[in-house]
Write a protein that holds these residues in place. Sequence first.
Motif, PDB file in Angstrom:
ATOM      1  N   SER A 162       0.908  -1.339   0.085  1.00 48.71           N
ATOM      2  CA  SER A 162      -0.003   0.068  -0.028  1.00 48.71           C
ATOM      3  C   SER A 162       0.865   1.232   0.087  1.00 48.71           C
ATOM      4  CB  SER A 162      -0.997  -0.006   0.992  1.00 48.71           C
ATOM      5  OG  SER A 162      -1.800  -0.844   1.009  1.00 48.71           O
ATOM      6  N   LEU A 163       2.042   1.344   0.835  1.00 47.92           N
ATOM      7  CA  LEU A 163       2.858   2.277   0.797  1.00 47.92           C
ATOM      8  C   LEU A 163       3.364   2.518  -0.786  1.00 47.92           C
ATOM      9  CD1 LEU A 163       5.048   1.967   3.967  1.00 47.92           C
ATOM     10  CD2 LEU A 163       3.108   3.523   3.776  1.00 47.92           C
ATOM     11  N   MET A 164       3.810   1.367  -1.379  1.00 53.84           N
ATOM     12  CA  MET A 164       4.326   1.658  -2.612  1.00 53.84           C
ATOM     13  C   MET A 164       3.206   2.255  -3.295  1.00 53.84           C
ATOM     14  SD  MET A 164       7.204   0.407  -3.778  1.00 53.84           S
ATOM     15  CE  MET A 164       7.775  -1.375  -3.415  1.00 53.84           C
ATOM     16  N   SER A 165       2.160   1.619  -3.255  1.00 53.59           N
ATOM     17  CA  SER A 165       0.904   2.342  -4.236  1.00 53.59           C
ATOM     18  C   SER A 165       0.654   3.728  -3.984  1.00 53.59           C
ATOM     19  CB  SER A 165      -0.432   1.313  -3.925  1.00 53.59           C
ATOM     20  OG  SER A 165      -1.371   1.753  -4.717  1.00 53.59           O
ATOM     21  N   PHE A 166       0.677   4.086  -2.739  1.00 57.50           N
ATOM     22  CA  PHE A 166       0.203   5.713  -2.488  1.00 57.50           C
ATOM     23  C   PHE A 166       1.503   6.633  -3.165  1.00 57.50           C
ATOM     24  CE2 PHE A 166      -1.618   3.744   1.730  1.00 57.50           C
ATOM     25  CZ  PHE A 166      -2.691   3.890   1.380  1.00 57.50           C
ATOM     26  N   SER A 167       2.817   5.941  -3.078  1.00 56.13           N
ATOM     27  CA  SER A 167       3.723   6.775  -3.400  1.00 56.13           C
ATOM     28  C   SER A 167       3.776   6.893  -5.086  1.00 56.13           C
ATOM     29  CB  SER A 167       5.103   6.017  -3.039  1.00 56.13           C
ATOM     30  OG  SER A 167       6.284   6.360  -3.602  1.00 56.13           O
ATOM     31  N   GLU A 168       3.585   5.673  -5.526  1.00 53.82           N
ATOM     32  CA  GLU A 168       3.363   5.643  -7.068  1.00 53.82           C
ATOM     33  C   GLU A 168       2.294   6.413  -7.708  1.00 53.82           C
ATOM     34  OE1 GLU A 168       5.223   1.058  -7.771  1.00 53.82           O
ATOM     35  OE2 GLU A 168       3.215   1.270  -8.239  1.00 53.82           O
ATOM     36  N   TYR A 169       1.247   6.500  -6.912  1.00 51.99           N
ATOM     37  CA  TYR A 169       0.242   7.496  -7.304  1.00 51.99           C
ATOM     38  C   TYR A 169       0.559   8.991  -6.999  1.00 51.99           C
ATOM     39  CZ  TYR A 169      -4.600   8.247  -8.445  1.00 51.99           C
ATOM     40  OH  TYR A 169      -5.684   8.589  -9.035  1.00 51.99           O
ATOM     41  N   GLY A 170       1.799   9.336  -6.639  1.00 48.70           N
ATOM     42  CA  GLY A 170       2.276  10.614  -6.165  1.00 48.70           C
ATOM     43  C   GLY A 170       1.756  11.166  -4.870  1.00 48.70           C
ATOM     44  N   MET A 171       1.112  10.348  -3.783  1.00 46.63           N
ATOM     45  CA  MET A 171       0.530  11.034  -2.785  1.00 46.63           C
ATOM     46  C   MET A 171       1.811  11.057  -1.612  1.00 46.63           C
ATOM     47  SD  MET A 171      -2.629   8.318  -2.425  1.00 46.63           S
ATOM     48  CE  MET A 171      -3.595   9.566  -1.328  1.00 46.63           C
ATOM     49  N   LEU A 172       1.225  12.262  -0.834  1.00 45.95           N
ATOM     50  CA  LEU A 172       2.217  12.615   0.287  1.00 45.95           C
ATOM     51  C   LEU A 172       1.921  11.804   1.607  1.00 45.95           C
ATOM     52  CD1 LEU A 172       4.572  14.792   0.623  1.00 45.95           C
ATOM     53  CD2 LEU A 172       2.178  16.254   1.764  1.00 45.95           C
ATOM     54  N   LEU A 173       3.056  11.076   1.900  1.00 51.45           N
ATOM     55  CA  LEU A 173       3.069  10.345   3.276  1.00 51.45           C
ATOM     56  C   LEU A 173       3.190  11.489   4.317  1.00 51.45           C
ATOM     57  CD1 LEU A 173       2.973   7.466   4.750  1.00 51.45           C
ATOM     58  CD2 LEU A 173       5.496   7.524   4.535  1.00 51.45           C
ATOM     59  N   THR A 174       2.207  11.533   5.170  1.00 48.19           N
ATOM     60  CA  THR A 174       2.119  12.797   6.343  1.00 48.19           C
ATOM     61  C   THR A 174       2.307  11.880   7.726  1.00 48.19           C
ATOM     62  OG1 THR A 174      -0.059  12.704   6.416  1.00 48.19           O
ATOM     63  CG2 THR A 174       0.917  14.478   5.103  1.00 48.19           C
ATOM     64  N   PHE A 175       2.070  10.570   7.974  1.00 46.01           N
ATOM     65  CA  PHE A 175       2.118  10.101   9.412  1.00 46.01           C
ATOM     66  C   PHE A 175       2.470   8.656   9.222  1.00 46.01           C
ATOM     67  CE2 PHE A 175       0.477   7.290  12.695  1.00 46.01           C
ATOM     68  CZ  PHE A 175       1.111   7.978  13.564  1.00 46.01           C
ATOM     69  N   VAL A 176       3.506   7.890   9.851  1.00 45.40           N
ATOM     70  CA  VAL A 176       3.708   6.601   9.739  1.00 45.40           C
ATOM     71  C   VAL A 176       3.956   5.837  11.037  1.00 45.40           C
ATOM     72  CG1 VAL A 176       5.798   6.230   8.976  1.00 45.40           C
ATOM     73  CG2 VAL A 176       4.359   4.738   8.530  1.00 45.40           C
ATOM     74  N   SER A 177       3.444   4.670  11.475  1.00 43.43           N
ATOM     75  CA  SER A 177       3.610   4.070  12.820  1.00 43.43           C
ATOM     76  C   SER A 177       3.952   2.660  12.507  1.00 43.43           C
ATOM     77  CB  SER A 177       2.530   4.298  13.875  1.00 43.43           C
ATOM     78  OG  SER A 177       3.031   3.410  14.738  1.00 43.43           O
ATOM     79  N   LEU A 178       5.028   2.089  12.770  1.00 43.57           N
ATOM     80  CA  LEU A 178       5.278   0.425  12.436  1.00 43.57           C
ATOM     81  C   LEU A 178       4.699  -0.233  13.714  1.00 43.57           C
ATOM     82  CD1 LEU A 178       8.694   0.817  10.706  1.00 43.57           C
ATOM     83  CD2 LEU A 178       6.315   0.956   9.752  1.00 43.57           C
TER      84      LEU A 178
END
Length: 212
Positions: A162-178
């Motif tokens: 999903s992170l890959m898909s968001f990035s390939e779509y040009g979306m901005l990641l504003t928060f992440v928690s593992l």
Amino acid sequence: MRQRNKPWAKDKLAEYPQYVISEPEKYKGKWKEAFDKDQPLHIEIGTGKGRFITGMAKANPENNYIGIELADSVIVTALDRIIEDGLPNVKLLNVNANDLRDYFEKGEVDRVYLNFSDPWPKKRHAKRRLTYKSFLEIYENILGDKGEIHFKTDNQGLFESSLMSFSEYGMLLTFVSLDLHNSDYEGNIMTEYEEKFSSRGSRIFRCEVQYR
Ligand SMILES: C[S@@+](CC[C@H](N)C(=O)[O-])C[C@H]1O[C@@H](n2cnc3c(N)ncnc32)[C@H](O)[C@@H]1O
């Protein structure tokens, strides 16, 4: 996809038109009219039994919420929760997320929540993941400018793809928690799946992304 639709569930959903919108296309462009108050609209796709959407509606009366769920035998439990609490700021749609553009105008939705979406781990089923690019295009068409998706899952493979898909779509990641439950993130409302998996010790992954 396994079908879990039952006639008794359909009948029960039909008994509560104040909570379950049976012809959502009629509200396209005028969802404000479905709620008591004109306020931001957040939707959850794959809402399941409704623990999250009803919890959010109770905790945040300043927002309106819509839970979207394909399986009527599951969404009836969400309906029971809404009836019990008499919540004015949450509605349910027993529809497929594929058709969201038929129900919402561009800009009508302020945020999309995806919680513990089915992982579809096989590569040949990637298109069915709710974070696949065709779904990101659907969400973009109903969200406003800089609209947000908030996503959580216990499934590391789905999270990474999903992170890959968001990035390939040009979306901005504003928060992440593992590891959401071992972080300082406040105000988390658990879903049914989250409760089950976290009680078994599974890590919960969470991110927020924004369209540019
Ligand atoms: C794994 S369950 C998670 C339920 C809930 N979000 C939770 O965390 O407890 C995924 C749910 O998404 C629903 N779903 C899957 N694809 C969907 C689609 N295209 N449109 C609407 N609901 C969908 C399924 O029926 C199922 O109830």
